[in-house]
Design a protein around this motif. Structure first.
Motif, PDB file in Angstrom:
ATOM      1  N   ASP A   1     -10.932 -10.553 -30.049  1.00 24.43           N
ATOM      2  CA  ASP A   1     -11.428  -9.606 -29.048  1.00 24.43           C
ATOM      3  C   ASP A   1     -11.336 -10.194 -27.643  1.00 24.43           C
ATOM      4  N   ILE A   2     -10.159 -10.730 -27.326  1.00 26.40           N
ATOM      5  CA  ILE A   2      -9.914 -11.315 -26.011  1.00 26.40           C
ATOM      6  C   ILE A   2      -9.065 -10.349 -25.193  1.00 26.40           C
ATOM      7  N   ARG A   3      -9.504 -10.026 -24.000  1.00 27.93           N
ATOM      8  CA  ARG A   3      -8.751  -9.143 -23.120  1.00 27.93           C
ATOM      9  C   ARG A   3      -7.510  -9.855 -22.585  1.00 27.93           C
ATOM     10  N   PHE A   4      -6.477  -9.038 -22.256  1.00 28.46           N
ATOM     11  CA  PHE A   4      -5.184  -9.568 -21.823  1.00 28.46           C
ATOM     12  C   PHE A   4      -4.707  -8.796 -20.586  1.00 28.46           C
ATOM     13  N   PRO A   5      -5.433  -8.900 -19.470  1.00 29.74           N
ATOM     14  CA  PRO A   5      -5.092  -8.092 -18.294  1.00 29.74           C
ATOM     15  C   PRO A   5      -3.870  -8.630 -17.564  1.00 29.74           C
ATOM     16  N   GLY A   6      -3.325  -7.792 -16.691  1.00 32.25           N
ATOM     17  CA  GLY A   6      -2.198  -8.220 -15.882  1.00 32.25           C
ATOM     18  C   GLY A   6      -1.366  -7.055 -15.408  1.00 32.25           C
ATOM     19  N   ARG A   7      -0.103  -7.314 -15.146  1.00 28.95           N
ATOM     20  CA  ARG A   7       0.812  -6.330 -14.575  1.00 28.95           C
ATOM     21  C   ARG A   7       1.966  -6.064 -15.544  1.00 28.95           C
ATOM     22  N   THR A   8       2.357  -4.795 -15.619  1.00 27.07           N
ATOM     23  CA  THR A   8       3.433  -4.372 -16.514  1.00 27.07           C
ATOM     24  C   THR A   8       4.711  -4.136 -15.721  1.00 27.07           C
ATOM     25  N   ALA A   9       5.848  -4.537 -16.310  1.00 26.79           N
ATOM     26  CA  ALA A   9       7.172  -4.298 -15.719  1.00 26.79           C
ATOM     27  C   ALA A   9       7.253  -4.801 -14.283  1.00 26.79           C
ATOM     28  N   VAL A  10       6.920  -6.083 -14.100  1.00 27.31           N
ATOM     29  CA  VAL A  10       7.014  -6.700 -12.777  1.00 27.31           C
ATOM     30  C   VAL A  10       8.459  -6.727 -12.302  1.00 27.31           C
ATOM     31  N   GLU A  11       9.367  -7.042 -13.212  1.00 25.57           N
ATOM     32  CA  GLU A  11      10.809  -7.017 -12.935  1.00 25.57           C
ATOM     33  C   GLU A  11      11.552  -6.563 -14.181  1.00 25.57           C
ATOM     34  N   ARG A  12      12.745  -6.005 -13.981  1.00 27.14           N
ATOM     35  CA  ARG A  12      13.634  -5.640 -15.088  1.00 27.14           C
ATOM     36  C   ARG A  12      15.013  -6.202 -14.811  1.00 27.14           C
ATOM     37  N   HIS A  13      15.657  -6.691 -15.863  1.00 28.20           N
ATOM     38  CA  HIS A  13      16.995  -7.265 -15.732  1.00 28.20           C
ATOM     39  C   HIS A  13      17.891  -6.729 -16.842  1.00 28.20           C
ATOM     40  N   ALA A  14      19.112  -6.391 -16.483  1.00 29.09           N
ATOM     41  CA  ALA A  14      20.158  -6.181 -17.482  1.00 29.09           C
ATOM     42  C   ALA A  14      20.787  -7.534 -17.773  1.00 29.09           C
ATOM     43  N   VAL A  15      21.029  -7.807 -19.041  1.00 28.88           N
ATOM     44  CA  VAL A  15      21.477  -9.140 -19.462  1.00 28.88           C
ATOM     45  C   VAL A  15      22.731  -9.001 -20.312  1.00 28.88           C
TER      46      VAL A  15
END
Length: 547
Positions: A171-185
């Motif tokens: 039951d540990i929260r995991f906050p942050g930001r989604t899709a900070v960058e996207r790359h084609a590889v």
């Protein structure tokens, strides 16, 4: 005592099990899959000098056999060369050390081979955890069919990735930001004008390429190419990716050369940080604890540092018992270090991706911009440098006998040649990870003396007696020189290679006090308060929240 349970058999879980085994601690490694990693040439890992050395010390030869050390770093902007830096093999070469670049499946395969050779590690495939219980003496987990089983361990570490079951059960929260960058590889076999060099090209003057493309060489003439995508969530069709490949290669080579396309993908970077990395006897490591990857920061590299940091502390607890402070220090050190990395990336992103902001905030225009990216990709500065634990709860109180050397307290030690007690010449870092602290005497001239003489001469008998009296297992080494250290300087180094303190001469009382602080005090010692999270860690959490 029961073994340590490691959940997840990716690079971090495998490395942790091997590091525990090197310290003489048995483990059960629960693998959700069958242990067969699909080859994906476009999914690669960049390891810094210290983490590559770690996996090699643990018996994984992959960085030698299946990796490429870049010979240089080349930065371009539009049609102009901004930076061209030769890379070497460390201080002896006079050039910055080169990271190693390899497919992740090759690293995992090499780590699995090392695990298979170890009697202290039991690897269990098809073991999905669905229940986790803790008590005062250990941890119990249940794994699902096909072979539903209860497992008992002394401690447990969740290395089970971004969607960590262990983190959810705790039951540990995991906050942050989604899709900070996207790359084609794309991974392709092709000849480029810069064999062996990594290339970062910003604002290339070609229509379909985008704002930034990176080319990183792999063994066998293979390259990984990454194109920065717009933040709008543009759909990358096969046709659009082929157009990017052809136009990029034509721009670099004058015309599109023959190439073999091996693998493709889209890589989305998320920035997240678990609020807690320890709950009683359970811990998180790797992607289960943090996600990062923008601007060249390396998630697997950070996960391997988690494993090295935690392994010696769990080993000390397993063999000798440990204070709460020692176990809490894993979160206090590693979470703070990763949070600082994420914070630096978040602060740099508007500068690097925000157009005109660069000219107003970074002196030197494109060159200042390139310095930030150079640091991130090659392991310098706040975006890439190895972590320092100067404010660790394990740091000793300053004493008059402490002196400054080229390595600040809490930072990783510099590589050096040393002489072991049996008279053999060894690399300093090669003695790390064996469950022992290192005490290193700087004694110029010992390389030309007969060991039978200097072991019984000068300060050596008194120092050997002081080392034998330390509250932690320690090994005494002698080196002719160390950066910034005068003759008769004594260094105390943790099992993970971070400097505890340096002393002017042999100071038994101060050396004992520093070693006692670095182990977190006597086994069984409690925190200064009854809060389940240590005060140092709580401060770190408040300061390190991802925006």
């Amino acid at each position: 005592m029961d073994p340590v349970i490691v959940v997840g058999a990716g690079p971090v879980g495998l490395t942790l099990a091997l590091a525990l085994a090197a310290h003489g601690v048995p483990s059960v490694l629960l693998d959700e899959g069958l242990g067969k990693d699909e080859p994906r040439p476009a999914r690669t890992v960049v390891l810094r000098e210290d983490t590559a050395g770690l996996v090699m010390r643990l018996g994984c030869a992959t960085p030698d056999r299946a990796a490429l050390s870049w010979s240089g770093w080349r930065s371009l902007r539009r049609n102009q060369l901004v930076r061209d830096v030769p890379l070497g093999e460390g201080p002896e070469s006079g050039s910055p050390p080169a990271p190693v670049h390899l497919p992740q499946h090759a690293l995992t395969r090499g780590l699995r081979a090392a695990v298979a050779a170890h009697d202290l590690i039991r690897l269990v495939p098809l073991s999905r955890v669905d229940t986790l219980e803790q008590d005062a003496s250990g941890v119990t987990v249940h794994t699902k069919d096909p072979d539903a089983t209860w497992w008992r361990g002394s401690y447990l570490v969740g290395c089970d990735g971004a969607r960590s079951t262990v983190r959810k059960l705790l039951d540990i929260r995991f906050p942050g930001r989604t899709a900070v960058e996207r790359h084609a590889v794309a991974a392709l076999r092709v000849e480029l004008p810069w064999p062996g060099e990594a290339v970062l090209h910003r604002q290339p003057p070609w229509r379909a390429v985008g704002p930034e493309v990176t080319a990183r060489p792999l063994p066998g003439g293979v390259w990984r190419l990454d194109w920065l995508l717009p933040p709008s969530g543009e759909l990358v069709t096969p046709e659009a990716l082929i157009a990017r490949i052809r136009e990029t290669l034509a721009g670099w080579c004058g015309e599109t050369p023959p190439y073999e396309l091996l693998d493709t993908g889209v890589y989305t970077v998320h920035h997240r940080l678990a609020l807690r990395w320890r709950v009683k006897r359970a811990f998180l490591a790797g992607d289960a604890a943090h996600l990062l990857g923008a601007l060249g920061t390396q998630g697997v590299d950070e996960g391997l540092r988690d494993a090295e940091n935690l392994a010696w502390k769990l080993a000390h607890a397993w063999h000798h018992g440990a204070s709460e402070l020692l176990l809490d220090s894993y979160q206090a050190e590693r979470r703070t270090a990763v949070a600082a990395r994420l914070r630096a990336a978040d602060q740099s992103l508007p500068i690097l991706r925000g157009g005109g902001g660069l000219r107003t905030l970074v002196a030197g225009g494109a060159r200042g911009h390139d310095t930030l990216l150079f640091d991130a990709h090659l392991g310098y500065g706040p975006l890439g440098a190895p972590p320092s634990y100067a404010h660790s709860p394990l740091a000793p109180q300053h004493a008059q006998a402490h002196i400054a050397v080229g390595t600040p307290p809490g930072a990783p030690v510099t590589e050096a040649w040393a002489t072991a007690p049996d008279g053999t010449s060894v690399r300093l870092r090669a003695r790390l990870g064996r469950g022992r602290f290192l005490v290193v005497l700087v004694a110029p001239g010992t390389g030309v003396w007969d060991r039978r003489h200097w072991m019984t001469a000068g300060v050596m008998p008194r120092l050997a007696e002081a080392v034998n009296a330390l509250p932690v297992e320690s090994e005494l080494l002698v080196t002719e020189s160390y950066p910034g250290a005068a003759a008769h300087t004594v260094l105390l180094i943790r099992p993970d290679g971070h400097l505890v303190a340096s002393f002017a001469g042999v100071r038994p009382a101060e050396l004992f006090a520093a070693a006692d602080a670095a182990r977190g005090g006597p086994p069984g010692a409690s925190r200064a308060d009854d809060d389940p999270a240590p005060r140092a860690s709580a401060r770190s959490e408040r300061a390190a929240t991802v925006n």
